[in-house]
Design a protein around this motif. Structure first.
Motif, mmCIF file in Angstrom:
data_model
loop_
_atom_site.group_PDB
_atom_site.id
_atom_site.type_symbol
_atom_site.label_atom_id
_atom_site.label_comp_id
_atom_site.label_asym_id
_atom_site.label_seq_id
_atom_site.Cartn_x
_atom_site.Cartn_y
_atom_site.Cartn_z
ATOM 1 N N PHE A 220 16.738 -50.920 3.591
ATOM 2 C CA PHE A 220 15.671 -50.383 4.418
ATOM 3 C C PHE A 220 15.193 -51.396 5.445
ATOM 4 C CE2 PHE A 220 10.997 -49.937 4.953
ATOM 5 C CZ PHE A 220 10.992 -48.758 5.666
ATOM 6 N N LEU A 221 15.136 -52.675 5.063
ATOM 7 C CA LEU A 221 14.620 -53.697 5.966
ATOM 8 C C LEU A 221 15.584 -54.035 7.095
ATOM 9 C CD1 LEU A 221 12.954 -56.140 3.406
ATOM 10 C CD2 LEU A 221 11.842 -54.449 4.869
ATOM 11 N N TYR A 222 16.817 -53.572 6.984
ATOM 12 C CA TYR A 222 17.777 -53.785 8.072
ATOM 13 C C TYR A 222 18.467 -52.462 8.382
ATOM 14 C CZ TYR A 222 21.351 -56.213 10.883
ATOM 15 O OH TYR A 222 22.162 -56.645 11.906
ATOM 16 N N CYS A 223 17.640 -51.460 8.705
ATOM 17 C CA CYS A 223 18.193 -50.170 9.102
ATOM 18 C C CYS A 223 19.011 -50.341 10.382
ATOM 19 C CB CYS A 223 17.077 -49.163 9.355
ATOM 20 S SG CYS A 223 16.227 -48.615 7.862
ATOM 21 N N THR A 224 20.102 -49.625 10.479
ATOM 22 C CA THR A 224 20.991 -49.764 11.622
ATOM 23 C C THR A 224 21.381 -48.403 12.185
ATOM 24 O OG1 THR A 224 22.791 -49.927 10.010
ATOM 25 C CG2 THR A 224 22.026 -51.983 10.986
ATOM 26 N N ARG A 370 24.005 -60.785 21.755
ATOM 27 C CA ARG A 370 25.013 -61.115 20.751
ATOM 28 C C ARG A 370 24.472 -62.123 19.735
ATOM 29 N NH1 ARG A 370 30.414 -59.811 22.633
ATOM 30 N NH2 ARG A 370 30.285 -58.938 24.740
ATOM 31 N N ILE A 371 23.726 -63.105 20.216
ATOM 32 C CA ILE A 371 23.153 -64.120 19.318
ATOM 33 C C ILE A 371 22.125 -63.478 18.385
ATOM 34 C CG2 ILE A 371 21.687 -66.174 19.237
ATOM 35 C CD1 ILE A 371 23.067 -67.073 21.839
ATOM 36 N N LYS A 372 21.279 -62.592 18.928
ATOM 37 C CA LYS A 372 20.304 -61.884 18.097
ATOM 38 C C LYS A 372 21.007 -61.054 17.023
ATOM 39 C CE LYS A 372 16.407 -61.317 21.274
ATOM 40 N NZ LYS A 372 15.568 -60.315 21.988
ATOM 41 N N ASN A 373 22.076 -60.373 17.432
ATOM 42 C CA ASN A 373 22.835 -59.538 16.508
ATOM 43 C C ASN A 373 23.407 -60.383 15.374
ATOM 44 O OD1 ASN A 373 24.228 -57.354 15.400
ATOM 45 N ND2 ASN A 373 25.986 -57.627 16.736
ATOM 46 N N ALA A 374 24.036 -61.506 15.732
ATOM 47 C CA ALA A 374 24.632 -62.385 14.720
ATOM 48 C C ALA A 374 23.560 -62.994 13.822
ATOM 49 C CB ALA A 374 25.438 -63.484 15.409
ATOM 50 N N GLY A 375 22.433 -63.384 14.420
ATOM 51 C CA GLY A 375 21.360 -63.989 13.630
ATOM 52 C C GLY A 375 20.794 -63.042 12.593
ATOM 53 N N ARG A 376 20.545 -61.798 13.005
ATOM 54 C CA ARG A 376 19.984 -60.835 12.057
ATOM 55 C C ARG A 376 20.997 -60.483 10.976
ATOM 56 N NH1 ARG A 376 17.043 -55.028 13.298
ATOM 57 N NH2 ARG A 376 15.992 -54.902 11.272
ATOM 58 N N TYR A 377 22.253 -60.367 11.384
ATOM 59 C CA TYR A 377 23.297 -60.055 10.413
ATOM 60 C C TYR A 377 23.383 -61.140 9.346
ATOM 61 C CZ TYR A 377 27.971 -59.462 8.423
ATOM 62 O OH TYR A 377 29.026 -59.318 7.558
ATOM 63 N N TRP A 378 23.339 -62.388 9.737
ATOM 64 C CA TRP A 378 23.462 -63.466 8.759
ATOM 65 C C TRP A 378 22.196 -63.663 7.929
ATOM 66 C CZ3 TRP A 378 27.663 -65.095 6.741
ATOM 67 C CH2 TRP A 378 28.855 -64.968 7.448
ATOM 68 N N LEU A 379 21.050 -63.325 8.473
ATOM 69 C CA LEU A 379 19.840 -63.309 7.641
ATOM 70 C C LEU A 379 20.012 -62.313 6.498
ATOM 71 C CD1 LEU A 379 16.871 -63.420 10.188
ATOM 72 C CD2 LEU A 379 17.458 -65.161 8.491
ATOM 73 N N TRP A 380 20.610 -61.174 6.831
ATOM 74 C CA TRP A 380 20.869 -60.161 5.798
ATOM 75 C C TRP A 380 21.918 -60.650 4.811
ATOM 76 C CZ3 TRP A 380 25.647 -57.278 5.654
ATOM 77 C CH2 TRP A 380 25.700 -56.352 4.624
ATOM 78 N N ARG A 381 23.016 -61.203 5.289
ATOM 79 C CA ARG A 381 24.095 -61.667 4.415
ATOM 80 C C ARG A 381 23.622 -62.765 3.468
ATOM 81 N NH1 ARG A 381 28.826 -59.415 3.268
ATOM 82 N NH2 ARG A 381 29.862 -61.429 3.233
ATOM 83 N N LEU A 382 22.714 -63.611 3.941
ATOM 84 C CA LEU A 382 22.225 -64.728 3.128
ATOM 85 C C LEU A 382 21.028 -64.347 2.260
ATOM 86 C CD1 LEU A 382 22.498 -67.532 5.827
ATOM 87 C CD2 LEU A 382 24.014 -67.188 3.853
ATOM 88 N N LEU A 384 18.010 -63.482 3.273
ATOM 89 C CA LEU A 384 16.758 -64.019 3.798
ATOM 90 C C LEU A 384 15.918 -62.980 4.538
ATOM 91 C CD1 LEU A 384 18.124 -67.411 5.195
ATOM 92 C CD2 LEU A 384 16.974 -67.010 3.000
ATOM 93 N N GLN A 385 16.452 -61.763 4.689
ATOM 94 C CA GLN A 385 15.761 -60.728 5.443
ATOM 95 C C GLN A 385 14.391 -60.422 4.844
ATOM 96 O OE1 GLN A 385 17.050 -59.207 8.170
ATOM 97 N NE2 GLN A 385 15.506 -57.631 8.504
ATOM 98 N N ASN A 386 14.320 -60.293 3.517
ATOM 99 C CA ASN A 386 13.057 -59.970 2.857
ATOM 100 C C ASN A 386 12.016 -61.063 3.073
ATOM 101 O OD1 ASN A 386 14.602 -57.865 1.940
ATOM 102 N ND2 ASN A 386 13.947 -58.037 -0.190
ATOM 103 N N VAL A 388 11.783 -63.221 5.601
ATOM 104 C CA VAL A 388 11.322 -63.184 6.985
ATOM 105 C C VAL A 388 10.327 -62.040 7.185
ATOM 106 C CG1 VAL A 388 12.040 -62.798 9.370
ATOM 107 C CG2 VAL A 388 13.396 -64.273 7.883
ATOM 108 N N ARG A 389 10.656 -60.879 6.637
ATOM 109 C CA ARG A 389 9.764 -59.726 6.764
ATOM 110 C C ARG A 389 8.436 -59.983 6.068
ATOM 111 N NH1 ARG A 389 9.555 -55.385 10.043
ATOM 112 N NH2 ARG A 389 11.814 -55.161 9.852
ATOM 113 N N HIS A 390 8.478 -60.609 4.892
ATOM 114 C CA HIS A 390 7.260 -60.902 4.138
ATOM 115 C C HIS A 390 6.355 -61.853 4.919
ATOM 116 C CE1 HIS A 390 4.683 -61.237 0.668
ATOM 117 N NE2 HIS A 390 4.831 -62.549 0.632
ATOM 118 N N VAL A 391 6.921 -62.894 5.493
ATOM 119 C CA VAL A 391 6.139 -63.849 6.284
ATOM 120 C C VAL A 391 5.516 -63.155 7.492
ATOM 121 C CG1 VAL A 391 6.285 -65.909 7.734
ATOM 122 C CG2 VAL A 391 7.461 -65.850 5.535
ATOM 123 N N LYS A 392 6.294 -62.292 8.129
ATOM 124 C CA LYS A 392 5.791 -61.565 9.295
ATOM 125 C C LYS A 392 4.559 -60.751 8.943
ATOM 126 C CE LYS A 392 7.139 -57.998 12.631
ATOM 127 N NZ LYS A 392 8.231 -57.098 13.101
#
Length: 398
Positions: A220-224, A370-382, A384-386, A388-392
């Motif tokens: 849900f946190l990385y809907c595409t 492209r950099i934004k796309n790669a950055g968000r993708y790797w936050l998800w893969r690692l 870390l998405q949750n 980042v969202r929690h801090v926000k």
């Protein structure tokens, strides 16, 4: 000739066209792709019915709104996965069908247009799941709703706040068996630009037949935005395209407000005096309740006694907790969109340029994107998405 609201304030709900017994009003697209009423002077008898039904001239208000809020999840995980958030609308719609009723909402056609339709079976409710980020065509749905209500049927009608206002003004009175559901709405983007987007993506990917605006394959946190060649491919998760809001051309243009309807710039319908029974929206706040599992929850606002009673009737099929209304974001429109300086040129180009050239000009897939796309993708893969969202949200709600 009737004096309807001017074109910049018209929300395109179609209440006037549905109200006209002489069929003197047609909803036709303007150069931006948005539907507007066009009056046939030879058919019009100047009865004034369309003027009375226009929510732009006479917005409806609920001065006694309850202002209750809940976080809700459908207990069926398959339903929740297919839904944008937590499946609250499906839970409400299922109860209406159990009572022998009919459910109205936005559906995507085989040629990837978004229109309002209706269903009467549990299985067909899947057509309504997941957001459609395009303004839907109401057609004659308001007239159909009135006919069903006059027959004594239960009806659930979902739509944007302006579409619910249009229905209420068209009906002219409350019906005990009508349940209305609106959504927290940023704005409605142009069907013309979406048609251009589909043309562009089909040129890249081939014959896509299923577009999902908020696919949860990555949570849900990385809907595409996801595209599928067939509906069966969607069921199997075999996408041919997947990008988030940081990189998909359609989502970027929609979220920028550049292609929003003019009336959305001064929306009168997202108030704390909503005329609907329910307002549904996302809840992004992580860690607030035990329901937070990155699979989606719906923030449900209840505005009427009818809505409160109806919510009680679906509690066996959902997980639900009370949410403090004062923490709710998006319940009321607090800001306005601004008309982009290059708006006229953008829509001129949309009508004249090839799709590939149009998006290269207005939503280029640049190195920054492209950099934004790669950055968000790797936050998800690692994983870390949750975090980042929690801090926000700690910052937002501090």
């Amino acid at each position: 000739m009737p004096k309807l609201v001017n074109w910049e304030q018209c929300c395109g709900c179609g209440a006037c066209a549905n109200k006209c017994l002489k069929q003197a009003i047609s909803m036709l697209p303007n150069h931006e792709g948005f539907l507007h009423p066009v009056v046939d002077a030879e058919k019009c008898v100047e009865c004034g019915a369309c003027e009375k039904a226009c929510p732009g001239l006479h917005p409806a208000y609920n001065e006694n709104a309850l202002k209750e809020a809940f976080v809700l999840q459908h207990k069926n995980d398959a339903v929740r996965y297919q839904s944008t958030s937590g499946g609250a609308f499906t839970a409400i719609a299922e109860e209406v069908i159990r009572r022998g009723g009919v459910v109205f909402g936005a559906v995507m056609t085989e040629d990837l247009r978004v229109v309002h339709g209706c269903v009467e079976t549990m299985e067909d409710l899947a057509r309504f799941r997941n957001s459609k980020y395009v303004q839907s065509e109401i057609g004659d749905c308001y007239s159909h709703v009135k006919h069903l209500l006059n027959e004594g049927r239960w009806v659930c009608f979902s739509g944007t706040p302006c579409q619910i206002n249009g229905l209420i003004k068209f009906l002219g009175r409350d019906y005990e068996r009508l349940v209305t559901v609106d959504v927290v709405c940023k704005s409605v983007p142009s069907p013309l630009i979406f048609k251009k987007y589909v043309e562009y993506k089909k040129g890249q990917e081939g014959g896509i037949s299923d577009v999902v605006f908020r696919d949860k394959k990555r949570g849900f946190l990385y809907c595409t935005m996801a595209h599928y060649l067939t509906h069966d491919d969607r069921q199997k998760g075999k996408d041919v395209y997947r990008r988030g809001s940081e990189s998909d051309e359609w989502l970027r243009m929609f979220l920028s407000g550049k292609i929003s309807r003019r009336s959305c710039m001064i929306c009168h319908y997202q108030t704390i005096q909503r005329v609907s029974d329910f307002t549904l929206g996302d809840i992004w706040e992580t860690g607030y309740t035990k329901l937070d599992d990155n699979r989606g929850s719906t923030l449900v606002h209840v505005w009427t006694q009818k809505g409160e009673e109806f919510l009680n009737s679906v509690r066996d099929n959902v997980r639900i907790v009370t949410y403090p209304v004062e923490r709710s974001r998006g319940m009321e429109r607090k800001n306005t969109l601004t008309v982009q300086q290059n708006r006229e040129k953008l829509f001129e180009d949309a009508n004249n340029m090839e799709a590939k050239a149009f998006f290269a000009k207005y939503a280029p897939y640049s190195m920054k994107v492209r950099i934004k796309n790669a950055g968000r993708y790797w936050l998800w893969r690692l994983g870390l998405q949750n975090i980042v969202r929690h801090v926000k949200h700690l910052i937002i709600h501090r």
